[in-house]
Scaffold this motif. Structure first.
Motif, short mmCIF file in Angstrom:
data_model
loop_
_atom_site.label_atom_id
_atom_site.label_comp_id
_atom_site.label_asym_id
_atom_site.label_seq_id
_atom_site.Cartn_x
_atom_site.Cartn_y
_atom_site.Cartn_z
N ARG A 292 12.29 9.01 1.56
CA ARG A 292 12.91 7.93 2.32
C ARG A 292 11.92 6.83 2.65
N ARG A 293 10.75 7.23 3.10
CA ARG A 293 9.72 6.24 3.45
C ARG A 293 9.24 5.51 2.20
N THR A 294 9.17 6.22 1.07
CA THR A 294 8.77 5.57 -0.18
C THR A 294 9.82 4.54 -0.60
N GLY A 295 11.09 4.88 -0.42
CA GLY A 295 12.16 3.93 -0.74
C GLY A 295 12.07 2.68 0.12
N VAL A 296 11.82 2.87 1.40
CA VAL A 296 11.66 1.72 2.30
C VAL A 296 10.47 0.87 1.87
N ALA A 297 9.38 1.53 1.45
CA ALA A 297 8.18 0.80 1.01
C ALA A 297 8.47 -0.02 -0.24
N LEU A 298 9.24 0.54 -1.17
CA LEU A 298 9.58 -0.18 -2.40
C LEU A 298 10.46 -1.39 -2.10
N ILE A 299 11.41 -1.22 -1.19
CA ILE A 299 12.26 -2.36 -0.80
C ILE A 299 11.41 -3.45 -0.15
N THR A 300 10.49 -3.05 0.70
CA THR A 300 9.60 -4.01 1.36
C THR A 300 8.74 -4.74 0.33
N LEU A 301 8.26 -4.00 -0.68
CA LEU A 301 7.44 -4.61 -1.72
C LEU A 301 8.26 -5.61 -2.53
N PHE A 302 9.52 -5.27 -2.80
CA PHE A 302 10.40 -6.21 -3.52
C PHE A 302 10.58 -7.50 -2.72
N LEU A 303 10.85 -7.36 -1.43
CA LEU A 303 11.03 -8.54 -0.58
C LEU A 303 9.74 -9.36 -0.51
N ALA A 304 8.59 -8.66 -0.46
CA ALA A 304 7.31 -9.37 -0.44
C ALA A 304 7.10 -10.15 -1.73
N GLY B 181 -3.69 2.77 10.58
CA GLY B 181 -3.00 2.33 9.38
C GLY B 181 -2.77 0.83 9.35
N LEU B 182 -2.38 0.26 10.48
CA LEU B 182 -2.17 -1.18 10.55
C LEU B 182 -3.47 -1.94 10.35
N GLN B 183 -4.54 -1.45 10.98
CA GLN B 183 -5.84 -2.11 10.84
C GLN B 183 -6.36 -2.01 9.41
N LEU B 184 -6.16 -0.85 8.79
CA LEU B 184 -6.63 -0.66 7.42
C LEU B 184 -5.89 -1.57 6.45
N GLY B 185 -4.58 -1.70 6.66
CA GLY B 185 -3.82 -2.61 5.82
C GLY B 185 -4.30 -4.04 5.95
N THR B 186 -4.61 -4.44 7.17
CA THR B 186 -5.12 -5.78 7.41
C THR B 186 -6.47 -5.98 6.73
N LEU B 187 -7.33 -4.97 6.81
CA LEU B 187 -8.65 -5.07 6.20
C LEU B 187 -8.55 -5.24 4.69
N ALA C 173 -1.21 -3.38 -0.96
CA ALA C 173 -2.19 -2.55 -0.25
C ALA C 173 -1.74 -2.29 1.18
N TYR C 174 -1.19 -3.31 1.82
CA TYR C 174 -0.72 -3.16 3.20
C TYR C 174 0.45 -2.18 3.28
N ILE C 175 1.38 -2.29 2.34
CA ILE C 175 2.55 -1.41 2.34
C ILE C 175 2.14 0.02 2.04
N VAL C 176 1.24 0.22 1.08
CA VAL C 176 0.78 1.58 0.75
C VAL C 176 0.04 2.19 1.93
N ALA C 177 -0.80 1.40 2.61
CA ALA C 177 -1.52 1.91 3.78
C ALA C 177 -0.56 2.36 4.87
N ASN C 178 0.50 1.59 5.08
CA ASN C 178 1.46 1.97 6.11
C ASN C 178 2.32 3.15 5.69
N LEU C 179 2.59 3.29 4.38
CA LEU C 179 3.32 4.46 3.90
C LEU C 179 2.50 5.73 4.13
N LEU C 180 1.21 5.67 3.81
CA LEU C 180 0.34 6.82 4.05
C LEU C 180 0.25 7.13 5.55
N THR C 181 0.26 6.08 6.36
CA THR C 181 0.23 6.27 7.82
C THR C 181 1.47 7.00 8.29
N ASP C 182 2.62 6.62 7.76
CA ASP C 182 3.87 7.30 8.14
C ASP C 182 3.84 8.78 7.78
#
Length: 317
Positions: free
Chosen positions: A7-19, A243-249, A291-300
């Motif tokens: 489910r979280r991977t699906g949300v990440a893919l949708i977010t990546l598409f919108l990005a 996770g948020l900080q790592l994505g930003t970095l 990178a930001y989306i993957v970092a947050n997916l791993l955080t979840d």
């Protein structure tokens, strides 16, 4: 657990598409279009028409988007008009540098911020607590560019123990670490302050919980109560912040990379903006968003491992 991950991977893919849609639309929204940007605003219609044809900008926008996404999925992000190199090749050279800097900075932030946050919570109201809180406020207040220049003056110019700038490949680990220490430490200061404040707040909440009082009433040692019970439950919110900080970095530490002349994504972004290099800029934003989306997916995923109630609440098994 696996249903939660899917489910979280699906949300990440949708977010990546919108990005990707936002990135594509943003570049096309440049004044005069990307062709004008790449031609340095040359008004010759024939030159602009040739640029549009070369980069496929003369096709309808939906066709351009589908073509760009299809090529991106196959590792083709276009050719830079400034360098003549494939964008994917440039990103493959620059991203590992930013990734290394990000990992080193995050390591410093975790090693510094978390223990100090735990100490401040356990010794609430003490001198250690006040010093920790003041240090965190200082770390949040000092700009990175000023701290970077100060470190260069102190450790490179005055003491001469570290190089002032530049980058050396990890093939030479000692020289590589010497060049990365200062920028990583500078970059970690703000994050360490954020982690320290979050760790202190979470630990104070956990130390006042019923299960901690029960553990103490049963005669459990203070060290075990703090480290086993309070700390583990406090890490759930801290992991989110990490996770948020790592994505930003990983999106590119622009100021730090500019000061220390590190050839990462941050410096490439500045070069692309000033050079009006829209294919590079488009690729940078896309890889940064990924990178930001993957970092947050791993955080979840890590968050759900620390707190199983999250995936249960979401219907996972």
């Amino acid at each position: 657990m696996m249903s939660y991950v899917w489910r979280r991977t699906g949300v990440a893919l949708i977010t990546l598409f919108l990005a990707s849609v936002v990135v594509f639309a943003g570049v096309r929204a440049l004044p005069g279009g990307p062709a004008v940007a790449m031609s340095s605003e040359i008004s010759n219609p024939e030159v602009l028409a040739a640029i549009r044809k070369q980069f496929g900008l003369d096709k309808p926008l939906p066709v351009q988007y589908v073509t760009w996404v299809w090529q991106a999925l196959h590792g083709n992000l276009g050719i830079s008009p400034q360098t003549g190199l494939p964008v994917a090749q440039t990103l493959a050279e620059r991203f590992p540098v930013t990734f290394e800097l990000s990992m080193l900075a995050m390591s410093f932030a975790v090693v510094i911020g978390l223990p100090i946050g735990v100490l401040a919570a356990v010794r609430r109201g003490s001198i250690a607590d006040h010093l920790s809180t003041s240090s965190a406020l200082l770390g949040l207040s000092v700009p990175h560019f000023w701290l970077g220049l100060l470190f260069i003056e102190l450790f490179a110019v005055h003491f001469g123990v570290l190089p002032a700038s530049g980058y050396v490949s990890p093939v030479h680990p000692v020289a590589n670490l010497a060049h990365m220490l200062m920028p990583a430490f500078v970059l970690s200061m703000g994050m360490a302050a954020v982690l320290m404040r979050q760790m202190r707040s979470s630990m104070l909440e956990s130390l006042g919980a019923d299960y901690v009082r029960t553990a103490r009433a049963k005669g459990m040692s203070e060290w075990r109560t703090v480290m086993v019970h309070a700390l583990r439950n406090s890490l759930t919110t801290v992991v989110t912040v990490i996770g948020l900080q790592l994505g930003t970095l990983m999106s590119g530490a622009i100021i730090t990379e500019q000061i220390f002349l590190i050839p990462g994504l941050g410096r490439l972004t500045v070069e692309a903006v000033f050079g009006r290099d829209y294919p590079d800029l488009q690729g940078i934003v896309l890889i940064s968003a990924t990178a930001y989306i993957v970092a947050n997916l791993l955080t979840d995923i890590v968050y759900s491992l620390l707190n199983p109630r999250i995936r249960v609440a979401g219907g996972g098994q």
